[in-house]
Design an enzyme around this catalytic site. Structure first.
Site, PDB file in Angstrom:
ATOM      1  N   HIS A   1       0.821  -1.219   0.000  1.00 18.39           N
ATOM      2  CA  HIS A   1       0.000   0.000   0.000  1.00 18.39           C
ATOM      3  C   HIS A   1       0.851   1.263   0.000  1.00 18.39           C
ATOM      4  O   HIS A   1       0.363   2.337  -0.325  1.00 18.39           O
ATOM      5  CB  HIS A   1      -1.063  -0.016   1.124  1.00 18.39           C
TER       6      HIS A   1
ATOM      7  N   ASP B   1       1.307  -7.700   2.352  1.00 21.25           N
ATOM      8  CA  ASP B   1       1.401  -6.263   2.063  1.00 21.25           C
ATOM      9  C   ASP B   1       2.853  -5.826   1.836  1.00 21.25           C
ATOM     10  O   ASP B   1       3.443  -5.144   2.666  1.00 21.25           O
ATOM     11  CB  ASP B   1       0.763  -5.485   3.225  1.00 21.25           C
TER      12      ASP B   1
ATOM     13  N   SER C   1       4.103   2.066   8.476  1.00 23.57           N
ATOM     14  CA  SER C   1       3.862   1.105   7.413  1.00 23.57           C
ATOM     15  C   SER C   1       5.158   0.845   6.661  1.00 23.57           C
ATOM     16  O   SER C   1       5.858   1.781   6.280  1.00 23.57           O
ATOM     17  CB  SER C   1       2.821   1.653   6.439  1.00 23.57           C
TER      18      SER C   1
HETATM   19  N1  ARG Z   1      -4.762   0.453   7.755  1.00 22.77           N
HETATM   20  C1  ARG Z   1      -3.485   0.545   7.117  1.00 22.77           C
HETATM   21  C2  ARG Z   1      -2.970   1.977   7.207  1.00 22.77           C
HETATM   22  O1  ARG Z   1      -3.445   2.738   7.950  1.00 22.77           O
HETATM   23  C3  ARG Z   1      -3.521   0.041   5.713  1.00 22.77           C
HETATM   24  C4  ARG Z   1      -4.269   0.881   4.723  1.00 22.77           C
HETATM   25  C5  ARG Z   1      -4.251   0.351   3.317  1.00 22.77           C
HETATM   26  N2  ARG Z   1      -5.167  -0.767   3.126  1.00 22.77           N
HETATM   27  C6  ARG Z   1      -6.500  -0.637   2.834  1.00 22.77           C
HETATM   28  N3  ARG Z   1      -7.227  -1.709   2.717  1.00 22.77           N
HETATM   29  N4  ARG Z   1      -7.078   0.514   2.652  1.00 22.77           N
HETATM   30  O2  ARG Z   1      -2.434   2.630   6.390  1.00 22.77           O
HETATM   31  N1  GLU Z   2      -1.165   1.276   7.684  1.00 26.56           N
HETATM   32  C1  GLU Z   2      -0.514   2.293   8.461  1.00 26.56           C
HETATM   33  C2  GLU Z   2       0.439   3.143   7.610  1.00 26.56           C
HETATM   34  O1  GLU Z   2       0.213   3.313   6.428  1.00 26.56           O
HETATM   35  C3  GLU Z   2       0.182   1.673   9.610  1.00 26.56           C
HETATM   36  C4  GLU Z   2      -0.817   1.181  10.518  1.00 26.56           C
HETATM   37  C5  GLU Z   2      -0.937   2.008  11.770  1.00 26.56           C
HETATM   38  O2  GLU Z   2      -1.487   3.120  11.744  1.00 26.56           O
HETATM   39  O3  GLU Z   2      -0.425   1.495  12.765  1.00 26.56           O
HETATM   40  O4  GLU Z   2       1.369   3.739   8.096  1.00 26.56           O
END
Ligand code: ARG
Ligand code: GLU
Length: 712
Positions: free
Chosen positions: A84, A219, A647
């Site tokens: 991502h 990921d 991330s």
């Molecule tokens: N929750 C993770 C973050 O905050 C991954 C986001 C990307 N994935 C998604 N399904 N939208 O960035």
């Molecule tokens: N998915 C998050 C990012 O893009 C990391 C997850 C979190 O917030 O801990 O940095």
């Protein structure tokens, strides 16, 4: 003051015990936590983790594109980050003929690696405590005078650090201005895409699984840093060669054991651990619920549109993901904060703080009123803060009409200057191109419905606060009907017609005749004059109080573990590989396996769609030597305190070998941006052995695996 802090921190950390997972430490200060980390099983020294004169793990940790983290894993500049995090690059190289999103991509050799204009990868050269120099001679000064003095000192330090080097230096306030650190970075500009798994691996689980454990997402994506012939950063050039890092991470193929030491090294974005009880209460009772509601409205429209046709599904995929990511995180945050009764915890801590302050007249003078002051400040300004949050949700996240208006306003207010400079035609070209890109992913009926629902909700939420007269005098439905029938901002054909007849009177036309532009303009003026000034005052006053409050914590509670809130600078956090029991009667195990991918796929939810190859390999149990006791681990959780920005961060074992890539937190954990709870907060990592398996067995890219150093 500063000296006292450091001495205190060092003295304290060595007496530290078991549950030490909270906190995001500054790598240059990690010495203070060395004993504690070693007591938890770490076999590294502080110098192995961070050193300025010799290479150290620090040199393998990369700030990727300014928002994510990545790590170097070979002597040839090979870089791993999340799928991502590389998503926009992967998307930009994808087309119907080369659908890398759907099928993945692997360069067979270096000449096939793909360039990414604008993408950067930065290494931290050194982190320097410059507090004394920055604050020199500022005692007793305040306001503009103090600010100017600090800025001048910062400018000089930065100039001195940058002169004669290709580095960039930045000075940031930590602990709300109690400390200042200079971060010197080396930024690489030729970063190429090496490979990526298909979405059905890299984004497996989609929004259904986002922020959720149990998780099965692969990921990751793979890049490579290129440098010039002298191993120094350079813009893209064919003559560039793979970068030779000062350090790269060995990869652990060893058996994982629950309870083993883990450490996450990366660039966390923002945390707010010091909010006063009144502030947290306002956020929990009013601000977050309202934002969640606004997003619920827009998501209800977008989700329905996406279900109605494939075209709309594709158009809105990335917008939906962006809006839903925050929405889902906030719901998790509120749930967690309520479950642990965070307000009561805050109140208890505040009581202890005030009681301690009362034990010495000197402390009482300095710190005795600060908590009351913070809570009073929130009470006074919360409406302004709320107006700000609502404006973000309505004008920035809401109907896209407003973004178009902002864009046109910027363009047309430059009109005369563009004509004078002879740049009008070029700018029109640019505007047309950007509009084309915009309308490609836009649906008028969807935006209209979002507009109507959000306008209604916005007016309701704002209560008695001053509103644009158009909102005071019209129903949301009437406005929607008017704007989406007339405005040039909401319809591609009308927009193009307008652009074709563009002239010096166009700005006036918009301001007087276009109802969409008129509403944005009124709302924007309202925001700038009724919200922004108060919010600025609020933030600067709160910053000052937080500085005092934190100083009091350091001075009065020397035995607590202190750490500065995340501010997008390099940090270390450590904990254990472990599961959790976040709900009554429910136990999360610490790892998932490939079997779970197949089970989820069988549910029929399209977020769990797979390409046939995954099913074949899984059925054949073709795990190569990437398995542990006959199981192929996919993801695991740990008690490491992470946040957005982490991330792609490497999750390291006791010896500094790579165990996997951090990419998310469990839903119950997202409260850790405000308050870390070591029983429930878990970061989610994709196991590097699954990553290697996907490269080798799934994708036939064993040559990438062969570049790495595997520790067995
Ligand atoms: N929750 C993770 C973050 O905050 C991954 C986001 C990307 N994935 C998604 N399904 N939208 O960035
Ligand atoms: N998915 C998050 C990012 O893009 C990391 C997850 C979190 O917030 O801990 O940095």
């Amino acid at each position: 003051m500063k000296r006292i802090f450091l001495v205190v921190v060092i003295a304290v950390a060595s007496t530290f015990s078991s549950k030490a997972e909270e906190g995001m430490l500054i790598p240059s200060l990690v010495k203070a936590f060395e004993n504690d980390m070693q007591a938890m099983g770490m076999r590294l020294s502080a110098e192995d983790i961070y050193d300025v004169n010799n290479s150290s793990i620090k040199d393998a940790i990369i700030h990727f594109g300014g928002g994510c983290t990545a790590e170097l894993v070979s002597s040839q500049g090979l870089l791993l980050t999340n799928h991502h995090c590389g998503y926009s690059q992967i998307q930009s190289h994808s087309s119907l003929e080369n659908d890398y999103l759907k099928y993945g991509f692997w360069a067979k050799n270096k000449s096939e690696e793909l360039t990414n204009p604008g993408l950067t990868a930065s290494r931290v050269v050194r982190i320097e405590d410059v507090t004394q120099t920055v604050l020199f001679d500022t005692e007793g000064l305040s306001g503009q005078e103090r600010y100017a003095k600090i800025q001048a000192a910062i400018q000089k330090l930065v100039n001195d650090a940058e002169t004669g080097t290709h580095y960039t230096a930045k000075i940031k306030a930590f602990n709300y201005g109690n400390d200042y650190y200079m971060i010197v970075k080396e930024t690489f500009k030729d970063v190429r895409l090496v490979g990526t798994p298909p979405n059905s691996i890299g984004k497996f689980g989609g929004d259904t699984d986002n922020w959720v454990w149990p998780r099965h997402t692969g990921d990751f994506s793979v890049f490579r840093i290129y440098a010039d012939q002298n191993n120094q950063p350079s813009e893209y050039s064919e003559s560039n060669i793979p970068y030779t890092p000062l350090h790269f991470l060995p990869v652990s193929m060893k058996k994982r054991t629950p309870g083993e030491f883990t450490m996450v090294y990366g660039f966390p974005g923002t945390t707010e651990q010091h909010l006063s009880s009144g502030n947290l209460k306002y956020i929990m009772d009013q601000e977050r619920p309202a934002r969640i509601k606004m997003r619920e409205k827009s998501l209800s429209v977008i989700d329905a549109s996406m279900r109605s046709s494939d075209l709309l599904r594709i158009k809105y995929a990335s917008k939906q993901a962006r809006i839903a990511n925050g929405w889902k995180k906030w719901i998790g945050q509120l749930g967690g904060l309520k479950t642990v009764d965070a307000i009561q915890i805050k109140l208890d801590r505040e009581k202890a703080y005030n009681t301690m302050a009362a034990t010495k007249p000197e402390w009482n003078d300095k710190y005795g009123s600060v908590i009351n002051d913070m809570n009073a400040l929130v009470a006074k300004y919360k409406q302004a803060d709320f107006g700000y949050s609502m404006a973000i949700e309505y004008l920035s996240v809401g109907p896209e009409l407003f973004g178009r208006a902002r864009e046109m306003n910027k363009f047309l207010s430059n009109y005369t200057a563009l004509v004078e400079r002879g740049e009008l035609d070029a700018e029109i070209e640019k505007q047309l191109k950007s509009a084309k890109g915009f309308f490609k992913n836009y649906d008028e009926a969807t935006d209209k419905r979002i507009f109507e629902l959000l306008t209604e909700e916005y007016v309701k939420q704002m209560g008695d606060a001053p509103l644009p007269s158009m909102l005071e005098n019209n129903s949301a439905e009437d406005l929607a009907n008017l704007i989406y029938k007339k405005s040039i901002l909401t319809n591609e054909a009308r927009f193009m017609k307008f652009m074709n007849k563009l002239g010096s009177k166009s700005a006036k036309f918009l301001a007087k005749k276009d109802p969409g532009f008129m509403l944005w303009s009124e709302a924007n003026t309202n925001f700038m004059s009724n919200v922004i000034p108060d919010v600025r005052t609020y933030r600067s006053l709160m910053e000052g109080l937080l500085k005092t409050y934190v100083a009091g914590k350091f001075e009065m509670f020397p035995d607590a573990k202190h750490w500065p809130d995340a501010n997008s600078t390099m940090r270390i956090t450590y904990g254990k590989l472990e599961g959790s029991a976040p709900h009554d009667g429910m136990q999360y195990t610490e790892h998932t396996t490939i079997d779970g991918i197949i089970t989820k796929n069988n549910s029929g939810n399209p977020d769990y769609d797979l390409l046939p190859r995954m099913k074949e390999l899984a059925a054949a149990k073709d795990y190569g030597d990437y398995a542990q006791d006959g199981e192929l681990w996919v993801c695991f959780t740990g008690s490491n305190h992470t946040t957005g920005g982490n991330s792609g961060s490497p999750v390291l074992d006791a010896d500094g070998n790579l165990l996997g890539l951090n990419f998310d937190r469990s839903w119950e954990s997202t409260m850790s941006d405000f308050m870390f709870d070591s029983d429930r907060c878990r970061n989610i990592t994709v196991d590097i052995r699954y990553v290697l398996w996907v490269m080798d067995r799934y994708s036939g890219a064993k040559h990438i695996v062969d570049e790495m150093t595997l520790i067995r």
